[in-house]
Design an enzyme around this catalytic site. Sequence first.
Site, PDB file in Angstrom:
ATOM      1  N   ASN A   1      -5.928 -54.105  -8.336  1.00 41.12           N
ATOM      2  CA  ASN A   1      -7.203 -54.564  -7.758  1.00 41.12           C
ATOM      3  C   ASN A   1      -6.975 -55.493  -6.582  1.00 41.12           C
ATOM      4  OD1 ASN A   1      -9.150 -53.253  -9.261  1.00 41.12           O
ATOM      5  ND2 ASN A   1      -9.110 -54.773 -10.905  1.00 41.12           N
TER       6      ASN A   1
ATOM      7  N   ASP B   1      -3.331 -49.892 -22.245  1.00 44.75           N
ATOM      8  CA  ASP B   1      -3.969 -50.348 -21.008  1.00 44.75           C
ATOM      9  C   ASP B   1      -2.968 -50.333 -19.868  1.00 44.75           C
ATOM     10  OD1 ASP B   1      -2.566 -52.732 -20.995  1.00 44.75           O
ATOM     11  OD2 ASP B   1      -4.288 -53.999 -21.483  1.00 44.75           O
TER      12      ASP B   1
ATOM     13  N   ASP C   1     -10.931 -48.672  -9.515  1.00 44.91           N
ATOM     14  CA  ASP C   1     -11.861 -47.736 -10.189  1.00 44.91           C
ATOM     15  C   ASP C   1     -11.355 -46.299 -10.075  1.00 44.91           C
ATOM     16  OD1 ASP C   1     -13.492 -49.747 -10.920  1.00 44.91           O
ATOM     17  OD2 ASP C   1     -15.144 -49.272  -9.547  1.00 44.91           O
TER      18      ASP C   1
ATOM     19  N   HIS D   1     -10.913 -53.348  -5.503  1.00 44.13           N
ATOM     20  CA  HIS D   1     -11.521 -52.982  -6.789  1.00 44.13           C
ATOM     21  C   HIS D   1     -11.893 -51.497  -6.827  1.00 44.13           C
ATOM     22  CE1 HIS D   1     -13.410 -54.513 -10.490  1.00 44.13           C
ATOM     23  NE2 HIS D   1     -14.272 -53.514 -10.303  1.00 44.13           N
TER      24      HIS D   1
ATOM     25  N   GLU E   1      -9.840 -52.005 -18.477  1.00 44.80           N
ATOM     26  CA  GLU E   1      -8.804 -51.004 -18.225  1.00 44.80           C
ATOM     27  C   GLU E   1      -8.051 -50.711 -19.519  1.00 44.80           C
ATOM     28  OE1 GLU E   1      -5.390 -52.902 -17.772  1.00 44.80           O
ATOM     29  OE2 GLU E   1      -6.767 -54.282 -18.798  1.00 44.80           O
TER      30      GLU E   1
END
Length: 451
Positions: free
Chosen positions: A326, A318, A335, A331, A361
């Site tokens: 973020n 991750d 993405d 955010h 993630e």
Amino acid sequence: MSPEALRRHCTQLEERLFWLETFIEGARAGTWQWNVQTGETRFNALWAEMVGYRLEELEPVSIDTWLSLVHPDDLARSEAALQAHFSGQAAFYGCDARMRHRDGHWVWVRDYGRVVTRTPQGEPEWVSGIHIDISEHKATEARLEQALEDTRQLTRTLERAQRIGRLGYWRASLKTGELFWSDGIYDLFGVSRADFLPSVDAFKARVHPDDLAAVEACEARAHETGVFDIQHRILRPDGSVRWVHELADFEPKGDEAVLVGTVRDITEQKELELRLRELSITDELTGLYNRRYFMQRLREAHGEVRRLGRPSAVLVFDFDHFKVVNDSHGHAMGDQVLRRLGRLLSERLRRMDVPCRLGGEEFAILLPETSLEGGLRLAEDIRREVAALAFSSAQHERFHVSITCGVAVLLASDASGEEAIQRADAALYRGKHRGRNRVVAGATAATDSRE
Ligand SMILES: Nc1nc2c(ncn2[C@@H]2O[C@H](COP(=O)(O)OP(=O)(O)OP(=O)(O)O)[C@@H](O)[C@H]2O)c(=O)[nH]1
């Protein structure tokens, strides 16, 4: 001529007349003689019987007797045939015509005749001929014509229904290789009737190479099960691919193996099905596989390790401090980072690898036929490549991201594939503790010392 010769001649004539009458009676023929110039006409009894009269009842007969009995619609045809003969165009007069029976129904007669004498000027004079009742023959002909029309209508309906249903039908002799195709199949295969001669071999040459083995296996199975049922692709001459569904069964015919079946264009349905399947196994944001599909493949891989000893590795990783990404850049930017990773993995992995977004993630990759060392090398490459990615926020701030990755191999001694995930996860956790942005090997039976 001597009286004796004359008598012999008369006897011969009588004999010939006798036989002639037996022929006429045997043939149930009505006879007619007609003087075209005077209108005088002679009929035999059968001529009158054919239309339900005794000859006397028709007396006095003339050409008008015929004209009064013949169907008005057939008169012109009879007239034209007569003229063709009178003018020498036709050697005989011949015409089928209807005559009204005394009961009111129509009797079909075949009327034959020819000019017997001509006037000194060459005009037709006496004409003789016969009538044969062909009503039964005409009725059969009408029934046949009706049956033919019904068949044509049925064929039209069938073809229309097939066009609507995108269906064609075929008949194949597996022994001789002969193949019949209905019109719809030519359209479906994108070939024309004029240039393409169907045969079992010609059909197989049009089957998509990747599906040919399945089609042939299905054919072989059909000999045992009696059913040929398969969905496969075909290649059209223009290079396009269509999906078809073939459904057939055997028709025993002598010692021939004859398959009779239908073929239906299922391209749209198949594309939808494939798309739905793709959607059901895909993670929407990254385009990678989803967790459910990954777990299914992990189970299969674990089965292969157990049965075949085929090694597989798993990577679990991750992003480091993704919360910061973020929080700092929004955010949407987060993405974008996840999507970029999806692209990177899709581009660099092998077709057989299974990259997936486990959730949030967190990601995992199943690497079939890969050892721990191979997995570690790949993980290190990915780690480096991710670290090398440069992102630019909406505020034009450049930033980088990193990942921490745990690597493990599937073991035959594991109860399930998930145990390998747990080992990789534990390694990932250790990596986070050791400072992140790194690859850590998980425990294996042989490398327990790494724990
Ligand atoms: N943009 C975006 N963020 C996500 C998504 N899924 C999870 N996150 C965020 O990822 C972050 C994960 O945070 P943490 O579990 O604390 O981990 P981290 O910040 O990456 O820290 P470490 O893993 O310890 O390095 C959270 O802020 C989640 O909101 C997603 O689909 N899109």
